[in-house]
Design an enzyme around this catalytic site. Structure first.
Site, mmCIF file in Angstrom:
data_model
loop_
_atom_site.group_PDB
_atom_site.id
_atom_site.type_symbol
_atom_site.label_atom_id
_atom_site.label_comp_id
_atom_site.label_asym_id
_atom_site.label_seq_id
_atom_site.Cartn_x
_atom_site.Cartn_y
_atom_site.Cartn_z
ATOM 1 N N LYS A 191 0.850 -1.191 0.000
ATOM 2 C CA LYS A 191 0.000 0.000 0.000
ATOM 3 C C LYS A 191 0.890 1.247 0.000
ATOM 4 O O LYS A 191 1.475 1.619 1.012
ATOM 5 C CB LYS A 191 -0.931 0.050 1.224
ATOM 6 N N THR A 246 5.931 7.981 13.437
ATOM 7 C CA THR A 246 5.860 7.250 14.703
ATOM 8 C C THR A 246 4.405 7.140 15.173
ATOM 9 O O THR A 246 3.995 6.113 15.712
ATOM 10 C CB THR A 246 6.751 7.961 15.753
ATOM 11 N N ARG A 247 3.632 8.182 14.922
ATOM 12 C CA ARG A 247 2.220 8.158 15.345
ATOM 13 C C ARG A 247 1.488 6.985 14.703
ATOM 14 O O ARG A 247 0.829 6.192 15.392
ATOM 15 C CB ARG A 247 1.536 9.488 14.944
ATOM 16 N N GLY A 249 2.888 4.379 13.234
ATOM 17 C CA GLY A 249 3.566 3.140 13.618
ATOM 18 C C GLY A 249 3.033 2.588 14.932
ATOM 19 O O GLY A 249 2.774 1.382 15.063
ATOM 20 N N GLU A 267 9.310 1.177 10.816
ATOM 21 C CA GLU A 267 10.417 2.121 10.570
ATOM 22 C C GLU A 267 9.808 3.511 10.645
ATOM 23 O O GLU A 267 9.008 3.875 9.775
ATOM 24 C CB GLU A 267 11.009 1.899 9.168
ATOM 25 N N CYS A 302 13.792 10.697 6.593
ATOM 26 C CA CYS A 302 13.667 10.263 7.997
ATOM 27 C C CYS A 302 14.969 10.480 8.746
ATOM 28 O O CYS A 302 14.965 10.794 9.927
ATOM 29 C CB CYS A 302 13.243 8.812 8.056
ATOM 30 N N GLU A 401 9.844 16.222 14.912
ATOM 31 C CA GLU A 401 10.231 15.994 13.519
ATOM 32 C C GLU A 401 9.426 16.946 12.631
ATOM 33 O O GLU A 401 8.204 16.935 12.657
ATOM 34 C CB GLU A 401 9.928 14.544 13.117
HETATM 35 P P1 NAD Z 1 2.450 8.477 7.619
HETATM 36 O O1 NAD Z 1 2.696 7.708 8.869
HETATM 37 O O2 NAD Z 1 1.477 9.569 7.635
HETATM 38 O O3 NAD Z 1 1.980 7.478 6.451
HETATM 39 C C1 NAD Z 1 2.749 6.361 6.087
HETATM 40 C C2 NAD Z 1 1.842 5.335 5.430
HETATM 41 O O4 NAD Z 1 0.905 4.871 6.419
HETATM 42 C C3 NAD Z 1 1.002 5.875 4.276
HETATM 43 O O5 NAD Z 1 0.915 4.892 3.267
HETATM 44 C C4 NAD Z 1 -0.364 6.102 4.931
HETATM 45 O O6 NAD Z 1 -1.439 6.039 4.021
HETATM 46 C C5 NAD Z 1 -0.413 4.942 5.893
HETATM 47 N N1 NAD Z 1 -1.359 5.100 7.008
HETATM 48 C C6 NAD Z 1 -1.743 6.252 7.625
HETATM 49 N N2 NAD Z 1 -2.667 5.978 8.573
HETATM 50 C C7 NAD Z 1 -2.859 4.637 8.576
HETATM 51 C C8 NAD Z 1 -3.707 3.750 9.308
HETATM 52 N N3 NAD Z 1 -4.534 4.185 10.258
HETATM 53 N N4 NAD Z 1 -3.637 2.430 9.043
HETATM 54 C C9 NAD Z 1 -2.813 1.956 8.096
HETATM 55 N N5 NAD Z 1 -2.022 2.749 7.335
HETATM 56 C C10 NAD Z 1 -2.027 4.073 7.577
HETATM 57 O O7 NAD Z 1 3.897 8.966 7.148
HETATM 58 P P2 NAD Z 1 4.252 9.829 5.877
HETATM 59 O O8 NAD Z 1 3.824 11.235 6.131
HETATM 60 O O9 NAD Z 1 3.805 9.135 4.646
HETATM 61 O O10 NAD Z 1 5.859 9.742 5.873
HETATM 62 C C11 NAD Z 1 6.660 10.550 6.645
HETATM 63 C C12 NAD Z 1 7.153 9.793 7.868
HETATM 64 O O11 NAD Z 1 7.843 8.607 7.461
HETATM 65 C C13 NAD Z 1 8.162 10.589 8.673
HETATM 66 O O12 NAD Z 1 7.855 10.481 10.034
HETATM 67 C C14 NAD Z 1 9.483 9.898 8.362
HETATM 68 O O13 NAD Z 1 10.473 10.051 9.354
HETATM 69 C C15 NAD Z 1 9.057 8.483 8.200
HETATM 70 N N6 NAD Z 1 10.053 7.698 7.445
HETATM 71 C C16 NAD Z 1 10.802 6.776 8.116
HETATM 72 C C17 NAD Z 1 11.772 6.043 7.446
HETATM 73 C C18 NAD Z 1 12.591 4.993 8.146
HETATM 74 O O14 NAD Z 1 13.184 4.160 7.464
HETATM 75 N N7 NAD Z 1 12.651 4.981 9.474
HETATM 76 C C19 NAD Z 1 11.960 6.251 6.084
HETATM 77 C C20 NAD Z 1 11.176 7.193 5.420
HETATM 78 C C21 NAD Z 1 10.211 7.914 6.118
#
Ligand code: NAD
Length: 499
Positions: A191, A246-247, A249, A267, A302, A401
């Site tokens: 997804k 993180t939220r 996750g 992650e 990230c 962040e």
């Molecule tokens: P996000 O958490 O908003 O979304 C990430 C994914 O989760 C998207 O596909 C979104 O549609 C999905 N999602 C959102 N709510 C959900 C739910 N309730 N159930 C299931 N899926 C859901 O993050 P983002 O804004 O897309 O990305 C930015 C974040 O990603 C930053 O915090 C960044 O640090 C992190 N990031 C981490 C790494 C790493 O390897 N640690 C790498 C890249 C980005």
């Protein structure tokens, strides 16, 4: 690298066919309920395509297809060598389609085309090839037990893996999951983020062409709270592997507990410290790297080095050098190959970053550079590279962040103080220490609570190195042979021999 100019990229864009449908059980199709969402080009705010908005009904179809493929062993039952050959073909086709993939990535999320061509597209293909090449070189174990038995410790695929990925490196993040999950014989449902679905959809067709059997790799574009949630709560999904905030996750770990205790690998975010000691071997190199470490990919990284910790004895000199390099990062049209910093992924992200800039000003940090939206006339979502000095650990600029091109500078006097400041965060993804003193480098890298520590560089590493976080930056690791462990269960088989 490509030597195409802006006009040639624009010509290639005009020829592009954008993938808009979900990919389930080996074919592209509309969402079951026919819904779509708008995919916007952040460089100019214009509509690129209407993409299938999947929901729980599509998740149901994809899980059924993935489970059927797993149960009849059309992929898991192939030998590691056979899977390797298919994955190598998959990587080769991705390389062949590199221009198209780079262009889709740049259009979808605003990153400079030079970065998409130079890093994202080739790194994603390399990840698939690397995992394919590894899989027929790994052995299982025979345990050292009594003579009357043979005890085997073997690894088996988990089954159905749901991979939920973010928008900042859509293709690379997807392949960091896909590579090891497919190599180990799982069926995968990917997804992508609703902000950047295009490359994920395109590689589904490429994977089929390479020989990945139907049902083994499915892609469901759509929103997190609909199709994402349905996958996370599904009783027949064996693993949720996530990259994002993180939220979300934390929420997905809860979903695992509330459903079938599916394996949950997260992650997540970061607020990484970049520590510059007065005896850094080359202060100018450190300053150039510090600018790249926060402005590359618009700061939407990230591991962005968003906290710059500088020894007070060299702080003003270092800031002067930093400003020289920072001014070279000018937000411009992502499709121009000369551009180093493109557009923020969308208006929401841009507004969020601008809010943090206002908070920084109100909290009393000193604005040294940028601090505003630029190129508004383009209709796109650009932010000027921004630097704040005199940031204290109490400020939100230091703690949260931001995920944009905003750097927070804090001074320190001793190495111990720098390490304490570096570790003063809920996150633990990456950190760096710049020094010519081997003892300080080792002492510092041991004391910093982060999944990756860079010494005299930022962002070194390749597929051989694990990637992931301590603390609230997540669990599990992407990349390296360790990533393969996440997608397998350990099985113990005790064979009693006749005496
Ligand atoms: P996000 O958490 O908003 O979304 C990430 C994914 O989760 C998207 O596909 C979104 O549609 C999905 N999602 C959102 N709510 C959900 C739910 N309730 N159930 C299931 N899926 C859901 O993050 P983002 O804004 O897309 O990305 C930015 C974040 O990603 C930053 O915090 C960044 O640090 C992190 N990031 C981490 C790494 C790493 O390897 N640690 C790498 C890249 C980005």
């Amino acid at each position: 690298m490509s030597d195409m100019n802006l006009a040639q990229w624009q010509y290639r864009q005009a020829q592009l066919t954008l993938p808009t449908q979900a990919f389930i059980d080996g074919s592209y199709r509309d969402a079951v309920h026919g819904a779509t969402f708008e995919c916007i080009n952040p460089a100019n705010g214009q509509l690129l395509a209407n993409v299938a908005a999947c929901d729980a009904a599509d998740a149901e179809l994809a899980v059924k297809a993935a489970r059927a493929a797993f149960n009849d062993r059309r992929w898991a039952g192939q030998s590691p060598k056979e899977r390797k050959l298919v994955l190598q073909r998959f990587a080769e086709l991705m390389r062949l389609h590199r221009v198209e993939l780079a262009l889709l990535e740049s259009l979808d999320m605003g990153k400079p085309i030079s970065d998409a061509m130079g890093y994202d597209a080739p790194a994603a293909a390399n990840c698939i090839a690397w995992n394919g090449e590894a899989i027929d070189k790994l052995y299982d174990e025979v345990a050292p037990v009594e003579e009357g038995a043979l005890a085997l410790v073997t690894r088996e695929p988990l089954g159905v893996v749901a991979a939920i990925v973010p928008w900042n490196f859509p293709l690379v993040m997807a392949c960091w999951k896909l590579g090891p999950a497919l190599a180990t014989g799982n069926s995968v449902i990917l997804k992508p983020s609703e902000k950047s679905p295009l490359t994920a959809l395109r590689i589904a067709g490429i994977a089929k062409e390479a020989g990945i059997p139907d049902g083994v790799f499915n892609v469901l574009p759509g929103f997190g709270h609909t199709v994402g949630e349905a996958l996370a709560m599904h009783m027949d999904v064996d693993c949720i592997t996530f990259t994002g905030s993180t939220r979300v996750g934390k929420h997905l770990v809860e979903c695992s507990g509330k459903s079938n205790l599916k394996r949950a690998f997260m992650e997540c975010g970061g607020k990484s410290p970049n520590i510059i000691l007065a005896d850094a071997p080359d202060l100018d190199a450190a300053a150039k790297s510090a600018a790249a470490a926060i402005f590359y990919n618009q700061g939407e990284v990230c591991t962005a080095a968003s906290r710059l910790l500088v020894q007070n004895s060299i702080k003003s000199d270092f800031i002067e050098r930093l400003l020289v390099h920072a001014r070279e990062w000018v937000a411009a049209d992502p499709q121009d190959p000369a551009t180093r910093i493109g557009a923020m992924v969308d208006g929401i992200q841009m507004e969020q970053v601008l809010r943090y800039i206002e908070i920084g000003k109100q909290e009393g940090a000193r604005l040294l550079l940028g601090g505003e939206r630029t190129r508004e006339e383009s209709g796109g979502f650009y932010i000027a590279p921004t630097i704040f000095d005199e940031v204290t650990p109490q400020m939100r600029l230091f703690r949260e962040e931001i995920f944009g091109p905003v750097l927070a500078i804090t001074g320190f006097d001793t190495l111990e103080e720098a390490i304490a400041l570096g570790n003063d965060t809920d996150y633990g993804l990456a950190a760096a220490i710049w020094t010519a003193d081997l003892n300080k480098a080792i002492k510092g890298s041991r004391a910093l609570r982060a999944g990756t520590v860079f010494v005299n560089n930022w962002d070194g590493g390749d597929m051989t190195m694990p990637f992931g976080g301590f603390k609230q930056s997540g669990n599990g690791r992407d990349k390296s042979l360790h990533a393969l462990e996440k997608y397998t269960e350990l099985k113990s088989t005790w064979i009693q021999l006749e005496s």
